[in-house]
Design an enzyme around this catalytic site. Structure first.
Site, PDB file in Angstrom:
ATOM      1  N   TYR A   1     -11.139   4.105   1.136  1.00  0.00           N
ATOM      2  CA  TYR A   1     -10.025   3.456   1.833  1.00  0.00           C
ATOM      3  C   TYR A   1      -8.851   4.420   1.989  1.00  0.00           C
ATOM      4  CZ  TYR A   1      -6.061   0.264   2.509  1.00  0.00           C
ATOM      5  OH  TYR A   1      -4.936  -0.369   2.974  1.00  0.00           O
TER       6      TYR A   1
ATOM      7  N   SER B   1      -0.976   2.350   5.400  1.00  0.00           N
ATOM      8  CA  SER B   1      -0.869   1.842   4.032  1.00  0.00           C
ATOM      9  C   SER B   1      -0.141   2.862   3.182  1.00  0.00           C
ATOM     10  CB  SER B   1      -2.270   1.599   3.449  1.00  0.00           C
ATOM     11  OG  SER B   1      -2.222   1.401   2.059  1.00  0.00           O
TER      12      SER B   1
END
Length: 693
Positions: free
Chosen positions: A582, A569
C-alpha cells in the site's frame, strides 16, 4: 393511399372537461399552465397572460384590478404569487399619453401594484391593460410565427384570417406597441386576434377558457393554412448534396469533437454542453438551405438572450474532412464568431454598454447535429429547446416564401434592453465552480461521496465513477441532471475511456479530475502475496495513470487548462509498518502527480495531491480487513484505532471525509489555487513525520 407529412404540427386543446377552478386568478393560473405545457405554443419564460377583475386593497376597498404575469416567470410552472396585481384605474389613463419611456413605465406600474412585494410586472403589461377584454393571452406559437417571420407575412395573415386579424409591424415591446395594439382592438370589435410581425400572437376572451381556446384555434388555423400552401414541399429544400452520415460515424465524431467545442465556446465562462442528434436537428443541419438560414437571425425576440442572434455554423464535408480538420475548423469558426459578435456590440452599443459573453450559445455542425452551451445544464438545454422552435419556424417560413427576422439593430435593442436583462438578473448567484465538470473516481465511498457533495455544492456537475455502479448512482442521485454515474474499473483502459466519453456526452468534457479510487492491505512483507502487491499497484498506480492519461487528452482538446487532484495518503511520505504494498503504491501515486504537474503546466493543467491520514468514518477501506490489520500492527483492538489516530496527531483531531473534500475543493478551484501545481496538502491533524521538508 399515400399521405403527405405536414410541414408544421397542430397543437392539442388541453382545457379540462371538469375540475376547473372558479376564481379568476385560479383560472388564469390554469390557462397559463396549459399554454406553457407545449413549447410550440409558448417558449420557456416567454409569453404573458392576464385577467381583469376586482380585489380588496390594503384599506379594505374593492377596486378594479388586472393580474398579469410577473417578469421572468414561466407560464408552465408559475403560481398565483408569480402574478402581479395592479389597480386598473391608475393604469388605464396611460392610454391617453402620446409617449412614455421604459423607465417611466416601469416606475408608474410599480406604484400601481396592490402590494409592493409582488414581482415586477411583465414588460408587456400595458398591452394587456389596453386590450378591453377580461382575459388576454400573448404567446409565441410556431404556427403563428411562421407567418409573422415570412417576408410576405402581412399578406399571408390577411389571406389566412381575413378581417379577424390585425397585423402590427415589428416594434420593440413597450408603451408604443401596447398603444398600437390597444387602438387596433378598440377600433374594430370584429377582431379576434393580433399578429405581431417577427414576434407572436395576441388573443383575448371573456373567460380564461375562451381566451385559451381562441389561442389554440388561431394556431391550428395558421398550421392548416401553412400545410395546405406547402403541401409536398421538402423542409429546408431537402438534403444537402454531400449525403448522409451514419449514426455510428456521427457518434464517433462527436465523441472526438465535443471537448474542442466546449473549449471553443467557453473562453470567458466555463460552459456545459447539450448534444442533440434528434431527427429534426440532424435534418436541419444536413439540409440544403441550413447554411443560408442560420445567418438570418432569431425568429422571436424572446430567443435572443438565450441563443444570440445567430448560431455558430461549422461546415463538414464527410468526403474530405477528418476529425483533426473538423477540430481546427471549430476553433477557427468560434474565434470568428467572437470577432463578429464584438463588432456587432461595437456597432450598436455605446459607452454604457457592458458587452456580454461573446461565445456562441448554439453550435450547428453540418451533418452531425446541434450542440448548445450554457453555464448551467438548465441554460444549455433552454438554448437547445429555443433553437428547436427556430428550426420549426424556419421550416414553414422558408417553404412559404422567405424566412425573415429582426435585423442586427433590432436584435441588439432586445438583447441589451434593460427590461429583458432584468429577467436574467433574477437568476441565483453563480457558484464558485458553476459551469465546471468534476470527474470523481471512487465516488461511492465515504471520501468520494463527500468530494462529490462538496464540488456539487460549489456549483460543479459531477461524474461519479466507481466499480460499484449502484453506489455511484446513489452518490449523485440528488443532483438531477447535474450528476452522472458511471460504473467501471479504473484499471481497465476501455472502462476509463468509456467513462470520459460518457462525461463528454453528458456535459461536453471535464475540468476537474479527482482520482480517489482506493484500496488498502496490511501484512508483513514476507506474508504479502504477489497478487496483493499487484492489486495495490494496479488500482493506486496504474488506475491513477489511466485516469490521468485520459484526462490529459480531454483537457488538452478543450484548451482551457484544468485541475487534477490525487487523493493519496500519509503513507505516501511516511514509511508504514506492515504496509509495503500500500505505502509504495501511494508513494508512486504521489510522484506520478509531480511528474504530471510538469507535463501539464504548459497547457494550464494543474496537478496536486491531498494526503489524508486515517479517515475512518464512512470509509469502505476501513470497514474491510484493513481495520483489523492496522490495529494488529499497532497492538490495538480495532475499536481503539480512531482514538489512537486522534491522539497521535499534533492537533488531536479526527479526520473526516468532509475535511478531505474541502482540501480537494481548494485544489479544484482556480480562484483558490490557480497558481499552484505539484503541491502536497496534508490533511492529518499534523503528523510530524509527514511534515514537508
Amino acid at each position: 393511399m399515400s399521405t403527405v407529412t405536414p410541414l408544421i404540427d397542430e397543437v392539442d386543446d388541453l382545457w379540462p372537461a371538469d375540475g376547473v377552478p372558479e376564481g379568476t386568478l385560479e383560472q388564469l393560473v390554469l390557462a397559463s399552465h396549459l399554454l406553457g405545457a407545449n413549447r410550440a405554443v409558448s417558449n420557456f419564460g416567454g409569453g404573458n397572460t392576464s385577467a381583469k377583475g376586482t380585489a380588496v386593497d390594503h384599506v379594505g376597498r374593492e377596486v378594479p384590478v388586472m393580474w398579469v404575469k410577473g417578469s421572468g416567470s414561466d407560464l408552465a410552472t408559475m403560481s398565483e404569487r408569480d402574478f402581479t396585481g395592479l389597480r386598473l384605474e391608475e393604469v388605464l389613463p396611460l392610454m391617453a399619453r402620446d409617449a412614455m419611456s421604459d423607465e417611466d413605465m416601469v416606475a408608474h406600474l410599480a406604484r400601481c401594484q396592490l402590494d409592493p412585494a409582488m414581482p415586477r410586472a411583465s414588460i408587456e403589461t400595458l398591452l394587456h391593460a389596453f386590450v378591453p377584454a377580461p382575459h388576454v393571452h400573448h404567446t409565441h406559437p410556431d404556427g403563428i410565427n411562421v407567418l409573422a417571420g415570412t417576408a410576405d407575412g402581412e399578406a399571408l395573415v390577411r389571406e389566412c384570417f381575413g378581417d379577424e386579424a390585425a397585423w402590427i409591424p415589428y416594434i420593440r415591446p413597450g408603451f408604443t406597441l401596447s398603444k398600437q395594439v390597444g387602438e387596433a382592438v378598440r377600433a374594430n370589435p370584429a377582431l379576434r386576434l393580433v399578429v405581431l410581425a417577427k414576434h407572436g400572437l395576441i388573443v383575448w376572451g371573456d373567460s380564461a377558457e375562451e381566451a385559451y381556446r381562441r389561442t389554440i384555434e388561431a394556431i391550428n388555423r395558421a398550421v392548416a393554412f401553412i400545410n395546405e400552401r406547402t403541401a409536398g414541399a421538402q423542409r429546408f429544400g431537402g438534403a444537402h448534396r454531400a449525403g448522409e452520415v451514419s449514426d455510428d460515424a456521427r457518434r464517433q465524431l462527436l465523441h472526438e469533437l465535443l471537448p474542442t467545442v466546449r473549449g471553443a465556446v467557453g473562453t470567458e465562462r466555463a460552459k456545459l454542453l447539450t448534444v442533440d442528434t434528434s431527427p429534426r436537428a440532424v435534418e436541419f443541419v444536413s439540409s440544403a438551405q441550413a447554411e443560408l438560414l442560420v445567418t438570418v437571425g432569431a425568429p422571436c425576440p424572446d430567443h435572443l438572450v438565450h441563443t444570440k442572434r445567430v448560431p455558430l455554423w461549422v461546415p463538414y464535408d464527410p468526403a474530405d474532412d477528418d476529425a483533426d480538420a473538423l477540430r481546427a475548423r471549430v476553433v477557427q469558426r468560434a474565434e470568428a464568431f467572437r470577432a463578429d459578435y464584438r463588432a456587432y456590440v461595437e456597432a450598436h452599443g455605446d459607452e454604457t454598454t457592458a458587452p456580454a459573453d461573446p461565445d456562441a450559445r448554439v453550435v450547428l455542425i453540418q451533418h452531425l447535429g446541434l450542440v448548445s452551451a450554457g453555464t448551467t445544464t438548465k441554460a444549455s438545454k433552454l438554448s437547445r429547446d429555443l433553437y428547436h422552435r427556430a428550426i420549426e419556424v424556419m421550416a414553414g417560413a422558408q417553404a412559404l416564401g422567405r424566412f425573415v427576422s429582426l435585423d442586427a439593430a433590432e436584435s441588439f435593442a432586445i438583447e441589451y434592453w434593460p427590461l429583458e436583462l432584468y429577467k436574467l438578473s433574477r437568476a441565483p448567484a453563480p457558484g464558485e465552480l458553476q459551469g465546471k465538470v468534476a470527474f470523481v473516481t471512487g465516488a461511492a465511498g465515504g471520501i468520494g461521496r463527500a468530494i462529490a457533495d462538496t464540488l456539487a455544492g460549489a456549483g460543479a456537475c459531477v461524474v461519479a465513477f466507481d466499480l460499484d455502479g449502484d453506489g455511484a448512482r446513489d452518490a449523485v442521485q440528488a443532483l438531477g441532471d447535474r450528476g452522472l454515474a458511471v460504473g467501471g474499473d479504473v484499471t481497465s483502459e476501455a472502462a476509463v475511456r468509456d467513462a470520459f466519453a460518457a462525461a463528454a456526452d453528458a456535459f461536453g468534457g471535464v475540468d476537474i479530475v479527482v482520482s480517489n479510487a482506493g484500496i488498502a492491505s496490511s501484512a508483513p512483507v514476507e506474508e504479502t502475496s504477489l497478487a496483493e502487491w499487484n492489486r495495490n499497484h494496479a488500482i493506486l498506480g496504474t488506475g491513477y495513470f489511466l485516469v490521468a492519461r485520459e484526462a490529459f487528452k480531454v483537457l488538452k482538446r478543450q484548451g482551457r487548462g484544468g485541475a487534477i487532484v490525487f487523493v493519496a495518503s500519509k503513507n505516501a511520505v511516511v514509511a508504514g509498518k506492515n504496509a509495503a504494498a500500500y505505502s509504495s503504491a501511494k508513494a508512486a501515486e504521489l510522484h506520478l502527480a509531480r511528474c504530471l504537474a510538469e507535463e501539464g503546466g504548459a497547457d494550464g493543467i494543474r496537478v496536486n495531491t491531498v494526503n489524508p491520514d486515517a479517515v475512518l468514518r464512512g470509509s469502505r477501506i476501513w470497514d474491510s480487513s484493513w481495520r483489523e490489520e492496522r490495529a494488529a500492527a499497532y497492538g490495538l483492538e480495532p475499536d481503539q484505532l480512531e482514538e489512537h489516530y486522534r491522539r497521535r496527531n499534533t492537533l488531536k483531531v479526527n479526520i473526516l471525509p468532509e475535511d478531505i473534500a474541502e482540501a480537494v475543493l481548494h485544489f479544484a478551484s482556480e480562484a483558490r489555487s490557480g497558481k499552484s501545481t505539484g503541491n502536497l496538502l496534508n490533511v492529518d491533524g499534523g503528523v510530524p513525520a509527514a511534515y514537508a521538508r
